[in-house]
Design a protein around this motif. Structure first.
Motif, PDB file in Angstrom:
ATOM      1  N   GLN A   1      -5.738   4.152   0.680  1.00  0.00           N
ATOM      2  CA  GLN A   1      -5.716   2.809   0.102  1.00  0.00           C
ATOM      3  C   GLN A   1      -5.299   1.768   1.146  1.00  0.00           C
ATOM      4  O   GLN A   1      -5.779   0.632   1.121  1.00  0.00           O
ATOM      5  N   ASP A   2      -4.420   2.134   2.054  1.00  0.00           N
ATOM      6  CA  ASP A   2      -4.006   1.229   3.124  1.00  0.00           C
ATOM      7  C   ASP A   2      -5.190   0.861   4.005  1.00  0.00           C
ATOM      8  O   ASP A   2      -5.384  -0.315   4.356  1.00  0.00           O
TER       9      ASP A   2
ATOM     10  N   ILE B   1       1.206  -6.585   4.973  1.00  0.00           N
ATOM     11  CA  ILE B   1       1.008  -5.335   4.244  1.00  0.00           C
ATOM     12  C   ILE B   1       2.293  -4.527   4.351  1.00  0.00           C
ATOM     13  O   ILE B   1       2.770  -4.215   5.445  1.00  0.00           O
TER      14      ILE B   1
ATOM     15  N   LEU C   1      -7.474  -1.503   2.044  1.00  0.00           N
ATOM     16  CA  LEU C   1      -6.890  -2.838   1.952  1.00  0.00           C
ATOM     17  C   LEU C   1      -7.062  -3.604   3.255  1.00  0.00           C
ATOM     18  O   LEU C   1      -7.496  -4.768   3.267  1.00  0.00           O
TER      19      LEU C   1
ATOM     20  N   SER D   1       0.874  -1.175   0.000  1.00  0.00           N
ATOM     21  CA  SER D   1       0.000   0.000   0.000  1.00  0.00           C
ATOM     22  C   SER D   1       0.910   1.222   0.000  1.00  0.00           C
ATOM     23  O   SER D   1       2.094   1.118   0.324  1.00  0.00           O
TER      24      SER D   1
ATOM     25  N   TRP E   1      -2.642  -2.487  -3.359  1.00  0.00           N
ATOM     26  CA  TRP E   1      -3.887  -1.686  -3.431  1.00  0.00           C
ATOM     27  C   TRP E   1      -3.416  -0.251  -3.635  1.00  0.00           C
ATOM     28  O   TRP E   1      -2.892   0.381  -2.714  1.00  0.00           O
ATOM     29  N   VAL E   2      -3.565   0.260  -4.831  1.00  0.00           N
ATOM     30  CA  VAL E   2      -2.968   1.543  -5.195  1.00  0.00           C
ATOM     31  C   VAL E   2      -3.935   2.386  -6.030  1.00  0.00           C
ATOM     32  O   VAL E   2      -4.853   1.863  -6.653  1.00  0.00           O
TER      33      VAL E   2
END
Length: 366
Positions: free
Chosen positions: A169-170, A194, A173, A162, A215-216
């Motif tokens: 986004q983190d 992560i 996710l 992330s 996840w970006v």
């Protein structure tokens, strides 16, 4: 009307790693606490009848397609023109937490940032350090994984990147993995590791097989698909009602907003004009934005990547007020924030005032 073409402003970049090392200035937070607006969660009381024009505006944003509004208004000179005698300076960041550190420590006056990062900074500043004054982008975030992974069940023991711990986004996710029955922690342990990484590093690690997904935001999701040969396991739009969620909002240091509402109104004027132009001229906007990103980062986005990214997100002036509560709920479930009232985080008075002047539809305050 915004113009495509050359880049009249000297765009100043800074390393997010350096900015991320900054500590929040206590004196700055105290100054913010005495100068906050009295806005309610969905409205506000800011006006242009008081305050003075600022001598400068220090603006932060990302070199991402999900920050198209900021990139375009800076690159084609619209913002500088609307600011008049106010001097514009800009700083580029990789992710929101580092950017919000800069805002709260007095190094930025305004910033385009994801809702989760804004929420975290707002709570850390005792709900005084910043105010959300507009939306900017919706959509444009995906979980892209190695081609061998076809279901969530295959993610156990994998490493997923992330942009930064606690960024928008983190948070998404971590919440999604929790819904799949996986554990994670802030140290990279748990069922799924992560790993926070700069977006450019994420692409390199993915291509090398050192991480199995990320996840970006765009254009990095598209770059992972096109250059990294990955595929989309989760399009974040599928997780939200009607596919609408705030990816990028415009926030302003609350003390700056209180002192210089005219300057903030000028910033909003530039945004409204640029968003209208982007929507009406998608091909020209893609060319402008991809060229600006190359100038800012030295990295070229392929035509196929910018075209794909463009279909995943859209500009907006609406901060999608109701979606912020969901963002907070997700961060709370992740253990990154505590539940709290959002009263006071929005002040859309100036936005709706300037939208009305421009003949545009106002946005909902609830």
């Amino acid at each position: 009307m915004p113009r495509t073409g050359k880049f009249p402003l000297a765009l100043r970049t800074a390393s997010a790693l350096v900015v991320g090392a900054l500590t929040l200035a206590v004196t700055s937070a105290c100054a913010h606490a005495t100068a906050g607006t009295s806005s309610a969660a969905g409205g506000g009381s800011t006006g242009t009848s008081s305050g003075t024009a600022a001598s400068s505006l220090r603006l932060g944003y990302f070199a991402n397609v999900t920050h198209s509004t900021a990139i375009a208004e800076v690159a084609n000179g619209t913002l500088a023109k609307d600011l008049g005698s106010t001097t514009l300076s800009t700083t580029i960041f990789n992710a929101g937490p580092a950017e919000m550190t800069a805002l709260l420590s007095g190094q930025l006056d305004a910033a385009y940032v994801g809702p989760s990062s804004a929420l975290s900074a707002w709570t850390k500043s005792d709900k005084q350090g910043l105010t959300i004054v507009a939306g900017a982008e919706t959509g444009g975030a995906e979980l892209v994984v190695d081609s061998s992974i076809t279901s969530a069940a295959q993610l156990k023991g994998k490493t997923i990147a992330s942009p930064q711990l606690g960024n928008t986004q983190d948070v998404a996710l971590r919440y999604w993995l929790k819904q799949q029955g996986y554990t994670t922690n802030e140290q990279g342990g748990g069922d799924v590791s992560i790993q926070p990484e700069a977006n450019a590093t994420t692409l390199s690690l993915f291509e090398q097989g050192k991480i199995q997904g990320a996840w970006v935001p765009e254009p990095w999701a598209s770059r992972l698909v096109v250059e990294g040969k990955g595929h989309v396991l989760v399009d974040e739009k599928s997780l939200w009602p009607a596919g609408e969620f705030a990816t990028t909002n415009l926030v302003v240091n609350t003390a700056y907003l209180k002192a210089h509402p005219q300057t903030v109104a000028e910033l909003l004027d530039a945004q409204i004009a640029v968003n209208k132009w982007i929507t009406a001229n998608p091909a020209a906007a893609q060319t402008l934005i991809s060229g600006a990103i190359k100038k800012l980062t030295g990295s070229t986005i392929k035509a196929s990547e910018i075209e794909r990214a463009w279909t995943e997100e859209s500009v907006t002036n609406d901060p999608l007020v109701s979606s912020l509560q969901t963002s907070l709920d997700h961060a709370v479930a992740d253990g990154l924030l505590k539940s709290t009232s959002l009263t006071g985080i929005f002040d859309l008075t100036l936005l709706n005032q300037e939208l009305t002047k421009a003949g545009e539809t106002t946005v909902s305050t609830s």
